[in-house]
Write a protein that holds these residues in place. Structure first.
Motif, short mmCIF file in Angstrom:
data_model
loop_
_atom_site.label_atom_id
_atom_site.label_comp_id
_atom_site.label_asym_id
_atom_site.label_seq_id
_atom_site.Cartn_x
_atom_site.Cartn_y
_atom_site.Cartn_z
N ILE B 159 0.81 -3.31 -10.97
CA ILE B 159 -0.28 -3.77 -10.34
C ILE B 159 0.16 -3.75 -8.92
O ILE B 159 1.44 -4.37 -8.35
N GLY B 160 -0.52 -2.95 -8.25
CA GLY B 160 -0.03 -2.51 -6.86
C GLY B 160 -0.86 -3.10 -5.82
O GLY B 160 -1.96 -2.50 -5.43
N VAL B 161 -0.80 -4.43 -5.49
CA VAL B 161 -1.58 -5.05 -4.43
C VAL B 161 -0.96 -5.78 -3.27
O VAL B 161 -1.15 -6.90 -2.92
N PRO B 162 0.16 -5.14 -2.88
CA PRO B 162 0.70 -5.77 -1.57
C PRO B 162 -0.42 -5.82 -0.45
O PRO B 162 -1.27 -4.90 -0.31
N VAL B 163 -0.23 -6.76 0.48
CA VAL B 163 -1.24 -6.91 1.54
C VAL B 163 -0.40 -6.57 2.87
O VAL B 163 0.56 -6.84 3.06
N GLY B 164 -1.01 -6.03 3.80
CA GLY B 164 -0.49 -5.80 4.92
C GLY B 164 -0.86 -4.62 5.93
O GLY B 164 -1.73 -3.87 5.39
N PHE B 165 -0.15 -4.28 6.95
CA PHE B 165 -0.72 -3.20 8.05
C PHE B 165 0.23 -2.24 8.22
O PHE B 165 -0.11 -1.10 8.90
N VAL B 166 1.47 -2.33 7.57
CA VAL B 166 2.53 -1.22 7.98
C VAL B 166 2.84 -0.50 6.35
O VAL B 166 3.60 -1.28 5.55
#
Lengths: 209, 209
Positions: B159-166
């Motif tokens: 389950i690949g759901v990291p959040v972010g900008f980098v």
């Protein structure tokens, strides 16, 4: 899309630069800016730039509470887990969530209310300054309003960011008219990560260089 | 905006009805529908309707793992906290997060990597079927890809759901090409609550009536 080679320690700073860039010409109030940016950082959702509403002086009142060694009460163990423990320790503050407590479950069952409501009743009995951070249950906010109106509770700050489709918008509006300091995400959006991010932004204001 | 009088037990059902209504003419794949709706329920963000991507057969493979008594590994204690413990117990499954483990911190320090990477190395040593749920650290996904390519790990589902900008978008794309079952939120959005919601939707498929 290629990888950006960056040290782990620099990722947060770089993320904040990207957020700043994408905000473009939007001017955020100085007192609110780092809180709004941290929520965007946590959600990758720029909707919070216009959704987050602060009562006048809310941030200052929250910082005063944190400097006095307050208790932060959350309505989920997830939000509680997300609040910086090292930061709280530096300030002499603590965090609690009563949702899984046996006495709260018993009261909720006996009274036919939600555990969120019963946990707010328990929070009203705390000594000292209290910041309440609600990321899940609109019933927690509604109960807070009742406790405030009855003179049983006077939170230093209510962070009102429950997420959802039923009574969430109404509950947030109720808190914005309660006469206490608030930071609210207007509309349906919010959640435990948002509640924790707002707490952490306040904590970092006092504990980071 | 007025209050909707509804029993607490009925709020989730009513929320799902509202989500269904607002989806309008959008037809979701039957196997993915309850997962997508639960993520929208958790975020109040309909972007996930188009962002969530499933590899063919991913849901079936995940359910097989859950029926076999698998381990769910998360990259944050928040996500771990959010996964239904009663549901896991019914299935004979368990959840773990290695991020706060002393051995993980020591390895990360010694190797100059992130704790997220070191915690994936620790996950690779687990016996039995493993579902990995990443809601925060793109470096966890990049390390998973390395472990898969090296033949050191074969997750039943990522389950690949990291959040972010980098590096978040890049890390998700890397996992979608790793040759293992995945559920990924394409783009920047995600988070610990999203990771937990996807786990819970899978668990509820097997444990609720």
């Amino acid at each position: 899309m290629k990888i950006e080679h960056i040290l782990p320690a620099d990722i947060e700073r770089r993320s904040m630069e990207i957020i700043e860039d994408e905000l473009g010409d939007i001017i955020l109030p100085p007192d609110e800016k780092d809180i709004i940016k941290r929520v965007v950082h946590t959600s990758a959702d720029f909707d919070y730039v216009r959704n987050l509403r602060f009562s006048p002086g809310a941030v200052e009142q929250a910082l005063t509470a944190l400097k006095s060694g307050c208790t932060i009460v959350t309505d989920t163990n997830m939000a509680c887990m997300g609040i910086s423990q090292p930061g709280l320790e530096k300030l002499g503050c603590r965090k609690v969530c009563f949702m899984a407590d046996a006495d709260v479950a018993a009261v909720a069952k006996a009274q036919g209310t939600t555990r969120a409501q019963a946990s707010m009743d328990k929070a009203a009995a705390l000594e000292g300054a209290v910041i309440v951070a609600v990321g899940n249950a609109p019933t927690a906010l509604l109960r807070l309003r009742e406790l405030i109106d009855a003179g049983k509770m006077k939170p230093a700050l209510i962070i009102g960011v429950p997420v959802g489709f039923v009574n969430v918008v109404y509950a947030k509006e109720t808190i914005m008219e309660a006469g206490v300091p608030y930071i609210v995400a207007k509309g349906r959006k919010g959640g435990s990560t948002i509640a924790a991010a707002i707490c952490n932004a306040l904590i970092y204001r006092l504990t980071r260089g």
